[in-house]
Write a protein that holds these residues in place. Structure first.
Motif, mmCIF file in Angstrom:
data_model
loop_
_atom_site.group_PDB
_atom_site.id
_atom_site.type_symbol
_atom_site.label_atom_id
_atom_site.label_comp_id
_atom_site.label_asym_id
_atom_site.label_seq_id
_atom_site.Cartn_x
_atom_site.Cartn_y
_atom_site.Cartn_z
ATOM 1 N N LYS A 116 -29.051 1.205 -24.121
ATOM 2 C CA LYS A 116 -30.237 0.537 -24.676
ATOM 3 C C LYS A 116 -30.860 1.372 -25.792
ATOM 4 O O LYS A 116 -31.025 2.578 -25.670
ATOM 5 C CB LYS A 116 -31.259 0.276 -23.571
ATOM 6 C CG LYS A 116 -30.773 -0.688 -22.492
ATOM 7 C CD LYS A 116 -31.867 -0.896 -21.452
ATOM 8 C CE LYS A 116 -31.404 -1.837 -20.344
ATOM 9 N NZ LYS A 116 -30.386 -1.237 -19.486
ATOM 10 N N ASN A 117 -31.205 0.680 -26.883
ATOM 11 C CA ASN A 117 -31.813 1.340 -28.038
ATOM 12 C C ASN A 117 -32.757 0.356 -28.722
ATOM 13 O O ASN A 117 -32.364 -0.785 -29.001
ATOM 14 C CB ASN A 117 -30.717 1.809 -29.000
ATOM 15 C CG ASN A 117 -31.275 2.529 -30.204
ATOM 16 O OD1 ASN A 117 -31.620 1.916 -31.209
ATOM 17 N ND2 ASN A 117 -31.360 3.847 -30.116
ATOM 18 N N GLU A 118 -33.987 0.781 -28.992
ATOM 19 C CA GLU A 118 -34.995 -0.135 -29.532
ATOM 20 C C GLU A 118 -34.624 -0.690 -30.896
ATOM 21 O O GLU A 118 -34.818 -1.870 -31.181
ATOM 22 C CB GLU A 118 -36.357 0.576 -29.607
ATOM 23 C CG GLU A 118 -37.001 0.791 -28.248
ATOM 24 C CD GLU A 118 -38.412 1.327 -28.375
ATOM 25 O OE1 GLU A 118 -38.927 1.369 -29.513
ATOM 26 O OE2 GLU A 118 -39.000 1.687 -27.340
ATOM 27 N N SER A 119 -34.095 0.129 -31.771
ATOM 28 C CA SER A 119 -33.806 -0.320 -33.135
ATOM 29 C C SER A 119 -32.463 -1.033 -33.256
ATOM 30 O O SER A 119 -32.314 -1.976 -34.040
ATOM 31 C CB SER A 119 -33.842 0.866 -34.104
ATOM 32 O OG SER A 119 -32.892 1.843 -33.732
ATOM 33 N N SER B 24 -24.466 -3.943 -31.381
ATOM 34 C CA SER B 24 -25.200 -2.836 -32.004
ATOM 35 C C SER B 24 -25.611 -3.228 -33.418
ATOM 36 O O SER B 24 -24.765 -3.423 -34.291
ATOM 37 C CB SER B 24 -24.320 -1.578 -32.038
ATOM 38 O OG SER B 24 -25.020 -0.481 -32.574
ATOM 39 N N GLY C 36 -30.632 -2.302 -30.495
ATOM 40 C CA GLY C 36 -30.288 -3.139 -29.357
ATOM 41 C C GLY C 36 -29.450 -2.339 -28.382
ATOM 42 O O GLY C 36 -29.849 -2.078 -27.253
ATOM 43 N N GLU C 37 -28.272 -1.924 -28.846
ATOM 44 C CA GLU C 37 -27.418 -1.011 -28.084
ATOM 45 C C GLU C 37 -26.866 0.045 -29.033
ATOM 46 O O GLU C 37 -26.436 -0.277 -30.136
ATOM 47 C CB GLU C 37 -26.256 -1.755 -27.415
ATOM 48 C CG GLU C 37 -26.655 -2.646 -26.263
ATOM 49 C CD GLU C 37 -25.433 -3.288 -25.607
ATOM 50 O OE1 GLU C 37 -25.134 -2.957 -24.434
ATOM 51 O OE2 GLU C 37 -24.779 -4.112 -26.270
ATOM 52 N N LYS C 38 -26.909 1.289 -28.598
ATOM 53 C CA LYS C 38 -26.359 2.390 -29.383
ATOM 54 C C LYS C 38 -24.947 2.679 -28.900
ATOM 55 O O LYS C 38 -24.697 2.820 -27.701
ATOM 56 C CB LYS C 38 -27.245 3.632 -29.253
ATOM 57 C CG LYS C 38 -26.763 4.798 -30.114
ATOM 58 C CD LYS C 38 -27.793 5.927 -30.158
ATOM 59 C CE LYS C 38 -27.895 6.677 -28.864
ATOM 60 N NZ LYS C 38 -28.691 7.917 -28.986
#
Length: 362
Positions: free
Chosen positions: A277-280, A249, A282-284
């Motif tokens: 998955k999270n765009e900013s 993250s 990587g992983e939330k």
């Protein structure tokens, strides 16, 4: 049902009264047959369940290692309350045969000691069984706990339950391929941080920092695990987490099992950290708690001392029941798949925190 392996047993003279006793009888028939191997089913906690065959000689060596470590002797009593489809239950029988113990058999329920009042020298149980037997675990002189990690909260409850007795409680480390455990960590009376390996076992780390096990008398292959560990010396190690569970993250590698131990020091609920998955980022980082959201749990969560602000979950979700494998382990992979796509959340399944709590969505 009692099998007294300190004496000669004629299986044909015994009759089973329950389905579980019948399974035990079938295993004993397989064990005392001319075949050199027995079949074992894996738990399926790290992949699809599979059947493989193990040499009886290797199982006997594993049994001797455990009995020597715990100083079990001819004629001691043991209690079997684990399913015999898996290595954990089978090895309880083999240990009793190897050390000539008196094996008492009860159905492998979540409350195996409920109707028992007699003491036993040895027993293996799952964390859930121990949690539901705290009022009676003082009956077990040597208790080993396996199948899943022992939570910090359960360790505290064990200490309270055993405070005035002279029994010993251990957490185990092992897998089907090592024929049950290859290391033990004392929980009571001494709370140890590191597992100690049994005799005839050697450990090292591979290039990833994961544990490698050499135990030729148990398995002819050198076993490479996905378990990240920290060594104290060549005989002792601390489990950090599985490498395939590591969450990346914002460039920070997070070991969810370490965070789960911290959370379980404050709440009794089962907890799992996952990365979605999270765009900013990587992983939330998401904390999922089994049970119903209530103010008391939220208050206790505020007491968790995370290593840094970046280790705090960005969101906390409550779910009624975690998915589990057939032998009761939390199915972490299924849980991650369920929540890895936020838009698929169902209001019937989850209750996100709202408001100004540091655990609310952000």
């Amino acid at each position: 049902m009692i099998f007294d392996f300190s004496k000669n047993i004629a299986l044909e003279s015994l009759s089973s009264e329950t389905a579980f006793e019948e399974k035990v009888m079938r295993f004993l028939e397989e064990w005392f047959s001319a075949a050199k191997t027995v079949s074992v089913q894996t738990s399926g906690s790290t992949g699809k369940p599979k059947i493989f065959h193990i040499e009886k000689e290797r199982m006997l060596h594993s049994a001797k290692m455990t009995c020597d470590f715990l100083n079990l002797n001819h004629g001691d009593s043991a209690l079997l309350c684990l399913p015999v489809e898996y290595i954990s239950g089978k090895m309880m029988i083999v240990r009793s045969i190897e050390r000539k113990l008196k094996l008492h058999v009860v159905n492998p329920t979540s409350k195996p000691l409920e109707n028992l009042n007699a003491p036993f020298d040895f027993c293996a149980m799952s964390p859930l069984q121990v949690e539901n037997s705290l009022d009676k675990i003082q009956l077990i002189k040597n208790l080993i706990i396996g199948g899943a990690q022992v939570s910090e909260n359960l360790k505290k409850e064990i200490e309270k339950s055993c405070l005035s007795v002279k029994n010993r409680v251990f957490e185990t480390y092992g897998m089907s391929e090592t024929l049950s455990h290859i290391a033990l960590k004392e929980i009571f009376p001494t709370a140890e941080d590191y597992f100690t390996i049994l005799d005839d076992v050697e450990i090292s780390k591979d290039e990833r920092g994961c544990l490698t096990i050499s135990a030729p008398k148990l398995n002819p292959q050198i076993l490479k695990t996905n378990d990240l560990v920290e060594f104290k010396n060549q005989k002792q190690f601390r489990f950090l987490g599985r490498i395939d569970h590591v969450i990346n993250s914002g460039g920070l590698k997070i070991y969810p099992e370490e965070l789960e131990r911290l959370v379980k020091q404050q709440i009794s609920n089962e907890t799992i950290f996952i990365g979605i998955k999270n765009e900013s980022l990587g992983e939330k980082l998401i904390l999922i708690i089994e049970g119903t959201e209530n103010p008391e749990v939220i208050d206790q969560l505020s007491l968790v001392k995370y290593p840094s602000k970046n280790h705090r979950p960005k969101e906390t979700i409550f779910i009624e029941n975690f998915p589990r494998t057939p032998n009761g382990k939390i199915d972490r992979l299924a849980l991650k798949k369920k929540f890895d796509l936020p838009q698929t959340y169902s209001s019937k399944d989850i209750t996100p925190n709202e408001g100004n709590s540091p655990y609310s969505k952000s």
